[in-house]
Write a protein that holds these residues in place. Structure first.
Motif, mmCIF file in Angstrom:
data_model
loop_
_atom_site.group_PDB
_atom_site.id
_atom_site.type_symbol
_atom_site.label_atom_id
_atom_site.label_comp_id
_atom_site.label_asym_id
_atom_site.label_seq_id
_atom_site.Cartn_x
_atom_site.Cartn_y
_atom_site.Cartn_z
ATOM 1 N N ALA A 1 0.829 -1.206 0.000
ATOM 2 C CA ALA A 1 0.000 0.000 0.000
ATOM 3 C C ALA A 1 0.866 1.260 0.000
ATOM 4 O O ALA A 1 0.587 2.222 -0.728
ATOM 5 C CB ALA A 1 -0.928 -0.008 1.216
ATOM 6 N N LEU A 2 1.912 1.260 0.794
ATOM 7 C CA LEU A 2 2.796 2.427 0.848
ATOM 8 C C LEU A 2 3.554 2.619 -0.463
ATOM 9 O O LEU A 2 3.714 3.747 -0.944
ATOM 10 C CB LEU A 2 3.794 2.271 1.996
ATOM 11 C CG LEU A 2 3.277 2.618 3.393
ATOM 12 C CD1 LEU A 2 4.265 2.149 4.455
ATOM 13 C CD2 LEU A 2 3.031 4.121 3.525
ATOM 14 N N ILE B 1 -16.305 -0.391 -0.045
ATOM 15 C CA ILE B 1 -16.977 0.684 -0.785
ATOM 16 C C ILE B 1 -16.166 1.969 -0.705
ATOM 17 O O ILE B 1 -15.992 2.683 -1.700
ATOM 18 C CB ILE B 1 -18.403 0.911 -0.244
ATOM 19 C CG1 ILE B 1 -19.266 -0.329 -0.473
ATOM 20 C CG2 ILE B 1 -19.056 2.118 -0.910
ATOM 21 C CD1 ILE B 1 -20.637 -0.255 0.190
ATOM 22 N N LEU B 2 -15.648 2.280 0.485
ATOM 23 C CA LEU B 2 -14.868 3.506 0.658
ATOM 24 C C LEU B 2 -13.608 3.486 -0.197
ATOM 25 O O LEU B 2 -13.243 4.484 -0.818
ATOM 26 C CB LEU B 2 -14.505 3.698 2.131
ATOM 27 C CG LEU B 2 -13.678 4.944 2.466
ATOM 28 C CD1 LEU B 2 -14.385 6.212 2.005
ATOM 29 C CD2 LEU B 2 -13.386 5.001 3.960
ATOM 30 N N ALA B 3 -12.940 2.341 -0.250
ATOM 31 C CA ALA B 3 -11.728 2.238 -1.065
ATOM 32 C C ALA B 3 -12.037 2.491 -2.536
ATOM 33 O O ALA B 3 -11.305 3.207 -3.225
ATOM 34 C CB ALA B 3 -11.089 0.863 -0.889
ATOM 35 N N GLU C 1 -4.902 6.479 4.329
ATOM 36 C CA GLU C 1 -4.393 7.459 3.370
ATOM 37 C C GLU C 1 -4.025 6.818 2.036
ATOM 38 O O GLU C 1 -4.024 7.491 0.999
ATOM 39 C CB GLU C 1 -3.177 8.173 3.958
ATOM 40 C CG GLU C 1 -3.485 9.057 5.151
ATOM 41 C CD GLU C 1 -4.416 10.201 4.813
ATOM 42 O OE1 GLU C 1 -4.094 10.975 3.913
ATOM 43 O OE2 GLU C 1 -5.480 10.300 5.452
ATOM 44 N N THR C 2 -3.688 5.533 2.059
ATOM 45 C CA THR C 2 -3.307 4.855 0.812
ATOM 46 C C THR C 2 -4.500 4.317 0.034
ATOM 47 O O THR C 2 -4.343 3.857 -1.098
ATOM 48 C CB THR C 2 -2.337 3.691 1.082
ATOM 49 O OG1 THR C 2 -3.019 2.651 1.804
ATOM 50 C CG2 THR C 2 -1.117 4.141 1.861
ATOM 51 N N MET C 3 -5.692 4.366 0.605
ATOM 52 C CA MET C 3 -6.881 3.775 -0.022
ATOM 53 C C MET C 3 -7.100 4.182 -1.488
ATOM 54 O O MET C 3 -7.477 3.348 -2.303
ATOM 55 C CB MET C 3 -8.132 4.098 0.789
ATOM 56 C CG MET C 3 -8.458 3.095 1.859
ATOM 57 S SD MET C 3 -10.073 3.476 2.618
ATOM 58 C CE MET C 3 -10.293 2.019 3.618
ATOM 59 N N PRO C 4 -6.901 5.465 -1.851
ATOM 60 C CA PRO C 4 -7.163 5.834 -3.243
ATOM 61 C C PRO C 4 -6.328 5.065 -4.262
ATOM 62 O O PRO C 4 -6.674 5.049 -5.447
ATOM 63 C CB PRO C 4 -6.816 7.329 -3.279
ATOM 64 C CG PRO C 4 -6.984 7.786 -1.866
ATOM 65 C CD PRO C 4 -6.556 6.632 -1.029
ATOM 66 N N TYR C 5 -5.252 4.417 -3.820
ATOM 67 C CA TYR C 5 -4.349 3.747 -4.752
ATOM 68 C C TYR C 5 -4.500 2.229 -4.748
ATOM 69 O O TYR C 5 -3.837 1.539 -5.529
ATOM 70 C CB TYR C 5 -2.896 4.118 -4.417
ATOM 71 C CG TYR C 5 -2.696 5.614 -4.325
ATOM 72 C CD1 TYR C 5 -2.622 6.388 -5.482
ATOM 73 C CD2 TYR C 5 -2.623 6.251 -3.097
ATOM 74 C CE1 TYR C 5 -2.471 7.766 -5.398
ATOM 75 C CE2 TYR C 5 -2.461 7.624 -3.013
ATOM 76 C CZ TYR C 5 -2.389 8.373 -4.167
ATOM 77 O OH TYR C 5 -2.239 9.739 -4.095
#
Length: 238
Positions: free
Chosen positions: A28-29, A215-217, A117-121
C-alpha cells in the motif's frame, strides 16, 4: 485523517497471517510512493524503507536516531527533523517513548491512518487487494455461510460517482456485488460522506458492518474528497 474502524485486519501482524499483513502494508505504501503526489509519495517511500530496515514488529515501534535516518534516506539531519515532524503531523507516526539523555525516541506507526491514506491507490494493485485489507466476507461457495439476497442479473447504476464505484466493485467480485451491492441506491455525497440507501434494515446493517471499507476504497479511487460511507435503510412512508 484516518478511517477509524474501516480496516479490519490491521491487528494481525503477530498471528498466522502476519507475513501477508506486513507485505500488504508495504504494498500500500509503495503504490502510493509510485502514484501519489510529491510530498505523500516521498513520505510513503521513506516510511517503507524505515519499516523494512528498522521497525520492530514484536514491540510495534522503531527507534532510529536522526544521524542514522539521514544516512538511510540520503538527506541532512535537518531534513530528517522536518520529515519526521511531517509524519507526526499527518498522524502516520506518534511518539511512544520520548527521547531522553543517551536514548533516542521510540515511535509507533499508526497503521490504520497510514492505510486509510493509501486507499485511493488500492485499485491499482489489483481487485483482490481492497477485499483483503478490508477483511470482507468471502463470496458464496468459498467458505461464506451467509445467503445472498438476490441472484438475478443486476441493473447497473447510471453514470456518476456511484456508477463508477459500482462498476469497480462488480469487477472486483461479481458474486459479492450481485448479493450485497446491487440493490443499493445512491443518495448523495455531502461533506465527504457518500450516502447510500438499502431496501431493508438487514441489508443496510450488513453492508455497513462488513463492506464499508471496500466501498470507501472504491469511492476514494474515483473521488479523493470522500472520507466516509453511510448506508441507511429505506423507511416506509417517506
Amino acid at each position: 485523517m484516518g478511517h477509524s474502524g474501516i480496516i479490519e485486519n490491521i491487528g494481525s501482524f503477530n498471528g498466522p497471517s502476519a507475513g501477508a499483513a506486513k507485505y500488504d502494508v508495504l504494498t500500500a505504501l509503495l503504490v502510493m510512493a509510485s502514484q501519489g503526489e510529491a510530498v505523500e509519495a516521498r513520505l510513503a517511500l521513506r516510511l517503507s524503507l524505515l519499516i523494512t530496515a528498522r521497525f520492530n514488529w514484536r514491540k510495534g515501534v522503531f527507534a532510529v536516531g536522526q544521524k542514522e535516518l539521514a544516512r538511510m534516506w540520503g538527506v541532512t539531519e535537518r531534513t530528517v527533523k522536518r520529515e519526521m515532524a511531517e509524519l507526526r503531523a499527518r498522524g502516520w507516526i506518534e511518539v511512544a517513548v520520548p527521547a531522553a539523555r543517551g536514548r533516542v525516541a521510540e515511535h509507533r506507526i499508526m497503521f490504520e491512518t497510514v492505510l486509510g491514506e493509501t486507499m485511493p491507490y488500492w485499485k491499482a494493485v489489483g481487485p483482490d487487494f481492497a477485499a483483503r485489507l478490508t477483511g470482507a466476507p468471502e463470496p458464496e461457495g468459498q467458505g461464506g455461510n451467509v445467503v445472498p439476497l438476490r441472484r438475478e442479473a443486476p441493473v447497473m447504476p447510471e453514470a456518476g460517482l456511484w456508477g463508477s464505484v459500482a462498476a469497480s466493485l462488480r469487477a472486483q467480485d461479481p458474486a459479492i456485488y450481485d448479493a450485497w451491492f446491487a440493490q443499493l441506491i445512491f443518495v448523495d455525497v455531502a461533506d465527504g460522506v457518500l450516502t447510500l440507501l438499502a431496501p431493508t434494515r438487514f441489508l443496510a446493517d450488513y453492508v455497513g458492518t462488513h463492506f464499508k471499507g471496500r466501498i470507501l476504497a472504491a469511492a476514494l479511487a474515483e473521488d479523493r474528497s470522500v472520507r466516509d460511507v453511510k448506508v441507511s435503510a429505506f423507511e416506509r412512508g417517506h
